[in-house]
Design a protein around this motif. Structure first.
Motif, short mmCIF file in Angstrom:
data_model
loop_
_atom_site.label_atom_id
_atom_site.label_comp_id
_atom_site.label_asym_id
_atom_site.label_seq_id
_atom_site.Cartn_x
_atom_site.Cartn_y
_atom_site.Cartn_z
N LEU A 125 0.67 -1.10 0.02
CA LEU A 125 0.05 0.23 0.06
C LEU A 125 0.97 1.49 0.21
O LEU A 125 0.12 1.97 -0.68
CB LEU A 125 -1.00 0.11 1.02
N PHE A 126 1.84 1.36 0.79
CA PHE A 126 2.81 2.11 0.73
C PHE A 126 3.10 2.77 -0.72
O PHE A 126 3.72 3.83 -1.30
CB PHE A 126 3.64 2.16 1.86
N ALA A 127 3.82 1.67 -1.06
CA ALA A 127 3.85 1.41 -2.55
C ALA A 127 3.27 2.62 -3.32
O ALA A 127 3.37 3.44 -4.51
CB ALA A 127 4.87 0.53 -3.15
N PHE A 177 10.77 -1.48 -3.23
CA PHE A 177 11.64 -2.73 -2.30
C PHE A 177 10.48 -2.78 -1.13
O PHE A 177 10.73 -3.71 -0.54
CB PHE A 177 12.96 -2.34 -1.17
N ALA A 178 9.29 -1.73 -1.18
CA ALA A 178 8.40 -1.95 0.25
C ALA A 178 7.53 -3.29 -0.53
O ALA A 178 7.29 -4.39 0.02
CB ALA A 178 8.09 -1.05 0.65
N GLY A 212 19.95 -3.21 -12.82
CA GLY A 212 20.76 -2.30 -12.08
C GLY A 212 21.28 -1.85 -11.02
O GLY A 212 22.43 -1.17 -10.10
N THR A 213 19.97 -1.72 -10.80
CA THR A 213 20.02 -0.99 -8.53
C THR A 213 20.21 -1.72 -7.97
O THR A 213 19.99 -3.13 -7.72
CB THR A 213 18.32 -0.03 -8.78
N TRP A 214 20.37 -1.64 -6.75
CA TRP A 214 20.05 -1.62 -5.21
C TRP A 214 19.31 -2.79 -5.09
O TRP A 214 19.10 -3.67 -4.06
CB TRP A 214 20.74 -1.05 -3.70
N VAL A 215 18.03 -2.22 -5.40
CA VAL A 215 16.86 -3.01 -4.79
C VAL A 215 17.33 -4.23 -5.08
O VAL A 215 16.56 -5.04 -5.68
CB VAL A 215 15.56 -2.23 -5.99
#
Length: 547
Positions: free
Chosen positions: A200-202, A238-239, A299-302
């Motif tokens: 929901l936050f996303a 990520f969340a 390529g991201t940290w996610v």
């Protein structure tokens, strides 16, 4: 014409609700008779038993008709063109909206198949559990909600029915009403709701930086608006991955699975493992590939964290399953591991890996439904719940154990089963990806997991068929503690108890309604590997459209 989309959603919901109302009325009626102190003679008890059996037959016919019509309509509407329907509007720009697309077709087909197979087995098995109207009431309602999730046309609609999936499936976990069932259901509810709040936050963040929350292949992120806000967007995604990953059993929110599966009725465990966990997978697919877009995450940290958590879950789930001696709990840990095969394939963000993930959605659903229904056969007829109790069971139920063996080979990934095809694409996708160490670490972990899978599934079949000298199955005196065993065991065997060491164990296959789903699912697990062309082509088309 598009209003027909509501029928396969509303029909099982209404049909299930009618069963729940009837169940509550019967419960109140029984309580009233008990309070009045009315007793019954033997003749009255006999008539009551006869009436109950007629009622069971009527219930099975009713459930079969409602579910069968709903499945036929859902599949017909899915595969006969593009359809969409706005049900109502929450806000000016956020409708509750249904639309059929390629991913929705795949998921609704898998859901419908598994729901039919599990229901067929449950017609017999739920005699063992009781409270059948309540079970089938929630079972029908849950099917309608899952169809709505698969037909969801935007992220808000998906989230709405994702939450309803949790609420409708929780009663299946606490069905017995025992303390451990209630605690397992509460744990499932807590994990699922906490995970959903991450999703929901996303949604709040993505609504701000997306052109629309309506699903579109490749994503709807507004790159101009997102520029300079990449940090908060990555945190939001990520969340969502962690939150929706809770339903899919991904670390760190995986612990509800091995708690809920052993206490739920086996047909409920089958749909929990085969389908309910896939609702988390579907939500991840929609967020990553239909709203955010794979290019934004590459390529991201996610992506790095996602691949790490998926591989950790694959390895950890396999190790825990290998060590577990409670059969259904072993299968639950196996689900933790196998569903993260799918998550790892999605996290690679390559076409072959995505194709492998979609293939594994179908293969794992077929295999794990069959394995849990097999566990249900052992519980229903013998009350066997532990691995060591299954020694020699293949002599009593050879057809059942052959189905178990074929399903196990598919889950390990032995050719020519469907599991080999899906895992091949996952490994190829990893090797071809530009993900650094994960390009080779992924296939290594998948191979180790496959070996562990063979180590915790195949010995059950080996000892089932070849128990060894002096190794006899446990006596019927211990196995018949539950009502299910007594209800289904032939009269001669019930009276004489276990077969003596000098006599061969009598062959007793389960009732046709329990054996037929196992045969169908085992055959599908093999056929998906022998004739995978159409499914591969379909999954590849989806992969091409989103990547």
């Amino acid at each position: 014409m598009d209003a027909l989309l509501l029928i396969p959603i509303a029909l099982p919901v209404v049909g299930g609700a009618a069963l729940l109302v009837s169940s509550f009325r019967e419960g109140a009626s029984v309580a009233g008779r008990q309070d009045s102190g009315t007793g019954g003679s033997g003749l009255t008890a006999s008539r009551t038993a006869g009436g109950q059996e007629e009622s069971r037959v009527g219930l099975c016919v009713y459930v079969g008709m409602v579910l069968g019509i709903s499945v036929i309509l859902a599949l017909t509407l899915s595969w006969t063109g593009e359809r969409e329907l706005v049900l109502f509007t929450l806000l000016d720009t956020i409708p509750v909206y249904f639309r059929i697309d390629a991913v929705g077709r795949l998921f609704v087909t898998v859901v419908s198949l598994i729901w039919l197979m599990s229901a067929l087995s449950a017609f017999v098995y739920m005699r063992h559990e009781g409270k059948e109207k309540r079970y089938f009431g929630f079972y029908l309602i849950l099917y309608g909600i899952l169809v709505a999730s698969d037909f969801a046309g935007n992220l808000v609609t998906l989230y709405l029915f994702y939450e309803l999936t949790t609420l409708a499936s929780m009663p299946l976990v606490l069905h017995s009403g025992k303390r451990e069932s209630v605690m397992a259901a509460l744990k499932y509810l807590f994990y699922s709701l906490c995970g959903a709040y991450g999703g929901l936050f996303a949604i709040f963040i993505l609504y701000r930086y997306s052109n629309t929350l309506t699903f579109a292949a490749g994503g709807t992120l507004n790159m101009a608006a997102a520029q300079g806000h990449e940090g908060i967007l990555l945190i939001a995604v990520f969340a969502a991955l962690l939150g929706f990953g809770a339903k899919a059993g991904m670390v760190p929110l995986h612990a509800w699975l091995p708690t809920a599966h052993p206490v739920a009725p086996s047909p409920a465990s089958a749909v929990l493992s085969a389908i309910i966990v896939k609702s988390g997978v579907l939500a991840v697919v929609r967020v990553v590939f239909y709203i955010v877009g794979a290019e934004f995450l590459r390529g991201t940290w996610v992506q790095q964290a996602w691949m790490t958590l998926a591989l950790l879950t694959v390895f950890m789930g396999s190790m825990l399953a290998y060590r577990e001696q409670v059969f259904k709990k072993r299968l639950a840990y196996s689900t933790v591991s196998q569903v993260s095969y799918i998550m790892f394939g999605l996290s690679l963000l390559t076409a072959d890996a995505f194709t492998g993930a979609m293939l594994h959605v179908a293969v794992h659903a077929v295999v794990k439904c069959g394995l849990f229904l097999t566990a249900g056969v052992f519980v229903y007829y013998f009350d066997y719940t532990r691995v060591e109790q299954l020694t020699g069971i293949g002599k009593r139920m050879p057809k059942t154990m052959w189905c178990y063996l074929l399903l196990s080979l598919a889950l390990v990934g032995i050719p020519p089963t469907g599991g080999f095809i899906s895992k091949w694409y996952l490994a190829e996708g990893a090797l071809q990806s530009d993900t650094g160490v994960f390009a080779w670490l992924g296939p290594v972990v998948l191979l180790i997991s496959a070996l562990l899978t063979a180590g915790y599934l195949l010995p059950v079949a080996m000892k089932g068929f070849f128990p060894g000298v002096g190794a006899e199955p446990e006596s019927r005196d211990e196995g018949d503690k539950g009502s299910g065993g007594l209800a289904a065991v032939p009269e001669t065997e019930t009276k004489t108890g276990a077969s003596s060491a000098s006599e061969p164990d009598p062959i007793q296959e389960p009732a046709l309604a329990m054996l037929l789903p196992l045969v169908i699912l085992a055959a599908l697990a093999v056929l998906l590997g022998i004739f995978p062309g159409s499914l591969i082509e379909y999954a590849s088309r989806i992969a091409t459209s989103v990547l």
